[in-house]
Write a protein that holds these residues in place. Structure first.
Motif, PDB file in Angstrom:
ATOM      1  N   THR A 299     -14.653 -34.664 -33.505  1.00 21.37           N
ATOM      2  CA  THR A 299     -14.051 -33.344 -33.287  1.00 21.37           C
ATOM      3  C   THR A 299     -13.005 -33.029 -34.365  1.00 21.37           C
ATOM      4  O   THR A 299     -12.866 -31.871 -34.761  1.00 21.37           O
ATOM      5  N   ALA A 300     -12.293 -34.025 -34.847  1.00 25.58           N
ATOM      6  CA  ALA A 300     -11.337 -33.794 -35.939  1.00 25.58           C
ATOM      7  C   ALA A 300     -12.074 -33.305 -37.179  1.00 25.58           C
ATOM      8  O   ALA A 300     -11.620 -32.380 -37.864  1.00 25.58           O
ATOM      9  N   ARG A 301     -13.220 -33.899 -37.458  1.00 19.40           N
ATOM     10  CA  ARG A 301     -14.003 -33.476 -38.623  1.00 19.40           C
ATOM     11  C   ARG A 301     -14.600 -32.089 -38.411  1.00 19.40           C
ATOM     12  O   ARG A 301     -14.628 -31.276 -39.337  1.00 19.40           O
ATOM     13  N   LEU A 302     -15.059 -31.819 -37.201  1.00 13.53           N
ATOM     14  CA  LEU A 302     -15.615 -30.494 -36.922  1.00 13.53           C
ATOM     15  C   LEU A 302     -14.526 -29.428 -37.014  1.00 13.53           C
ATOM     16  O   LEU A 302     -14.740 -28.355 -37.574  1.00 13.53           O
ATOM     17  N   ASP A 303     -13.353 -29.735 -36.479  1.00 16.29           N
ATOM     18  CA  ASP A 303     -12.245 -28.787 -36.519  1.00 16.29           C
ATOM     19  C   ASP A 303     -11.772 -28.543 -37.951  1.00 16.29           C
ATOM     20  O   ASP A 303     -11.257 -27.472 -38.262  1.00 16.29           O
ATOM     21  N   ALA A 304     -11.967 -29.534 -38.819  1.00 18.24           N
ATOM     22  CA  ALA A 304     -11.589 -29.401 -40.231  1.00 18.24           C
ATOM     23  C   ALA A 304     -12.657 -28.677 -41.039  1.00 18.24           C
ATOM     24  O   ALA A 304     -12.468 -28.416 -42.219  1.00 18.24           O
TER      25      ALA A 304
ATOM     26  N   CYS B 289     -19.263 -41.560 -37.847  1.00 18.52           N
ATOM     27  CA  CYS B 289     -18.227 -41.909 -36.875  1.00 18.52           C
ATOM     28  C   CYS B 289     -18.644 -43.044 -35.949  1.00 18.52           C
ATOM     29  O   CYS B 289     -17.905 -43.399 -35.035  1.00 18.52           O
ATOM     30  N   GLY B 290     -19.841 -43.595 -36.169  1.00 19.75           N
ATOM     31  CA  GLY B 290     -20.233 -44.800 -35.438  1.00 19.75           C
ATOM     32  C   GLY B 290     -21.316 -44.641 -34.397  1.00 19.75           C
ATOM     33  O   GLY B 290     -21.724 -45.630 -33.789  1.00 19.75           O
TER      34      GLY B 290
ATOM     35  N   TYR C 280     -19.927 -26.365 -28.677  1.00 18.42           N
ATOM     36  CA  TYR C 280     -18.518 -26.559 -29.072  1.00 18.42           C
ATOM     37  C   TYR C 280     -18.219 -25.769 -30.346  1.00 18.42           C
ATOM     38  O   TYR C 280     -17.221 -25.051 -30.415  1.00 18.42           O
ATOM     39  N   LEU C 281     -19.099 -25.902 -31.329  1.00 19.11           N
ATOM     40  CA  LEU C 281     -18.906 -25.176 -32.583  1.00 19.11           C
ATOM     41  C   LEU C 281     -18.973 -23.668 -32.383  1.00 19.11           C
ATOM     42  O   LEU C 281     -18.186 -22.928 -32.973  1.00 19.11           O
ATOM     43  N   ASN C 282     -19.907 -23.225 -31.554  1.00 16.72           N
ATOM     44  CA  ASN C 282     -20.036 -21.781 -31.285  1.00 16.72           C
ATOM     45  C   ASN C 282     -18.784 -21.247 -30.604  1.00 16.72           C
ATOM     46  O   ASN C 282     -18.353 -20.121 -30.871  1.00 16.72           O
ATOM     47  N   GLN C 283     -18.195 -22.034 -29.706  1.00 20.60           N
ATOM     48  CA  GLN C 283     -16.951 -21.623 -29.040  1.00 20.60           C
ATOM     49  C   GLN C 283     -15.806 -21.536 -30.033  1.00 20.60           C
ATOM     50  O   GLN C 283     -14.937 -20.676 -29.915  1.00 20.60           O
ATOM     51  N   LYS C 284     -15.787 -22.429 -31.019  1.00 26.71           N
ATOM     52  CA  LYS C 284     -14.728 -22.424 -32.025  1.00 26.71           C
ATOM     53  C   LYS C 284     -14.807 -21.186 -32.904  1.00 26.71           C
ATOM     54  O   LYS C 284     -13.793 -20.679 -33.352  1.00 26.71           O
TER      55      LYS C 284
END
Length: 84
Positions: free
Chosen positions: A35-40, A55-56, A78-82
């Motif tokens: 999520t940190a990478r997606l948010d970035a 991420c493993g 999640y991405l669509n909501q962002k």
């Protein structure tokens, strides 16, 4: 190996300290990285699957299942909501 504790002792510590089993703890850590990478905005250069693997997570199915369990939505949702 790096912790100098047996797998059983480490698992027992995680269970007692975080009220979750080792796999759930590990997935939580991995999902925080995702999520940190997606948010970035890294998903603009990489696929969701590539980020999850970095991420493993070992498979796309495991990643999506863990993501939905933790956040209640799929990674794509999640991405669509962002985006709003």
């Amino acid at each position: 190996e790096d912790s100098c504790y047996s797998a059983q002792k480490l698992s027992a510590y995680i269970n007692a300290s975080f009220a979750m089993n080792f796999n759930d703890y590990l997935n939580k850590y991995r999902l925080e990285m995702v999520t940190a990478r997606l948010d970035a905005g890294e998903n603009a250069q990489k696929t969701l699957e590539a980020i999850a693997l970095e991420c493993g997570f070992q498979s796309r199915v495991t990643f999506i299942r863990a993501f939905k369990k933790a956040y209640g939505v799929t990674p794509t949702e999640y991405l669509n909501q962002k985006k709003g």
